[in-house]
Design a protein around this motif. Structure first.
Motif, PDB file in Angstrom:
ATOM      1  N   ALA A 159       0.848  -1.331  -0.038  1.00  0.00           N
ATOM      2  CA  ALA A 159       0.023  -0.078  -0.046  1.00  0.00           C
ATOM      3  C   ALA A 159       0.941   1.311  -0.230  1.00  0.00           C
ATOM      4  O   ALA A 159       0.552   1.997  -0.829  1.00  0.00           O
ATOM      5  N   ARG A 216      -4.337  -9.472   6.377  1.00  0.00           N
ATOM      6  CA  ARG A 216      -3.881  -8.284   5.419  1.00  0.00           C
ATOM      7  C   ARG A 216      -5.351  -7.534   5.105  1.00  0.00           C
ATOM      8  O   ARG A 216      -6.248  -8.229   4.764  1.00  0.00           O
ATOM      9  N   ASP A 266      -7.765  -5.117   2.907  1.00  0.00           N
ATOM     10  CA  ASP A 266      -8.146  -4.722   1.488  1.00  0.00           C
ATOM     11  C   ASP A 266      -9.481  -4.368   1.434  1.00  0.00           C
ATOM     12  O   ASP A 266     -10.455  -4.661   2.415  1.00  0.00           O
ATOM     13  N   PHE A 267     -10.027  -3.732   0.488  1.00  0.00           N
ATOM     14  CA  PHE A 267     -11.384  -3.312   0.283  1.00  0.00           C
ATOM     15  C   PHE A 267     -11.863  -3.058  -1.074  1.00  0.00           C
ATOM     16  O   PHE A 267     -10.827  -2.814  -2.091  1.00  0.00           O
ATOM     17  N   HIS A 292      -7.516   3.345  -1.227  1.00  0.00           N
ATOM     18  CA  HIS A 292      -7.006   2.074  -1.525  1.00  0.00           C
ATOM     19  C   HIS A 292      -5.741   1.820  -1.578  1.00  0.00           C
ATOM     20  O   HIS A 292      -5.007   1.279  -0.964  1.00  0.00           O
ATOM     21  N   TYR A 317      -4.308   2.153   2.040  1.00  0.00           N
ATOM     22  CA  TYR A 317      -4.627   1.180   3.188  1.00  0.00           C
ATOM     23  C   TYR A 317      -4.503  -0.367   2.737  1.00  0.00           C
ATOM     24  O   TYR A 317      -4.044  -1.231   3.339  1.00  0.00           O
ATOM     25  N   ALA A 318      -4.621  -0.631   1.418  1.00  0.00           N
ATOM     26  CA  ALA A 318      -4.689  -1.997   0.621  1.00  0.00           C
ATOM     27  C   ALA A 318      -3.337  -2.761   0.767  1.00  0.00           C
ATOM     28  O   ALA A 318      -2.440  -2.232   0.681  1.00  0.00           O
ATOM     29  N   GLY A 319      -3.471  -3.925   1.625  1.00  0.00           N
ATOM     30  CA  GLY A 319      -2.282  -4.823   1.609  1.00  0.00           C
ATOM     31  C   GLY A 319      -1.664  -4.614   3.105  1.00  0.00           C
ATOM     32  O   GLY A 319      -0.896  -5.345   3.315  1.00  0.00           O
TER      33      GLY A 319
END
Length: 137
Positions: free
Chosen positions: A2, A64, A66-67, A84, A87-89
């Motif tokens: 991220a 982890r 994700d969204f 994303h 935040y993702a990962g």
């Protein structure tokens, strides 16, 4: 990861001279989001506090975060893409401690969004942090 994706967005913002170009870039980021299945656009996934319709569907796998996200407004879709990238990962335990306001300030978004968009962005960040905190137990 991220942070690397977010850093890339920040570097692009530094390269772009005016806010209109940055605004267009945010919209392009939103266009590149994977589509959210209509079946996930339900009240439980809707983010309250946004002027536009916004849905966030969290996905936590192997610790982890994700969204998936979607909005009916192009600029808001871009803001979802920025979040994303932020935040993702990430490991789930890191998500509540991310300084989203500081990161978004780095992009200058705090100075160029309407108060309604800023409130909506804060609502999305709060939802992400709440989901992560609840998942941590």
């Amino acid at each position: 990861m991220a942070q690397a994706e977010f850093d890339e967005i920040a570097e692009t913002f530094e390269f772009l001279d005016d806010w209109e170009d940055r605004y267009r870039h945010v919209i392009e980021l939103g266009r590149d989001l994977p589509p959210m299945p209509e079946a996930l656009k339900v009240p439980a996934n809707k983010v309250n506090g946004c002027a536009s319709q916004v849905w966030l569907f969290p996905q936590i796998e192997d610790g982890r975060f994700d969204f998936l996200g979607a909005s009916d407004a192009m600029i808001v879709s871009g803001l979802i893409a920025v979040l994303h990238a932020l935040y993702a990962g990430r490991p789930l335990a890191e998500v509540p401690g991310v300084d989203a306001a500081g990161a978004l300030k780095r992009l200058g978004l705090d100075e160029h969004l309407s108060s309604q968009r800023s409130n909506g962005l804060r609502a999305m960040v709060e939802r992400i942090k709440l989901v992560a905190t609840e998942a941590l137990g």
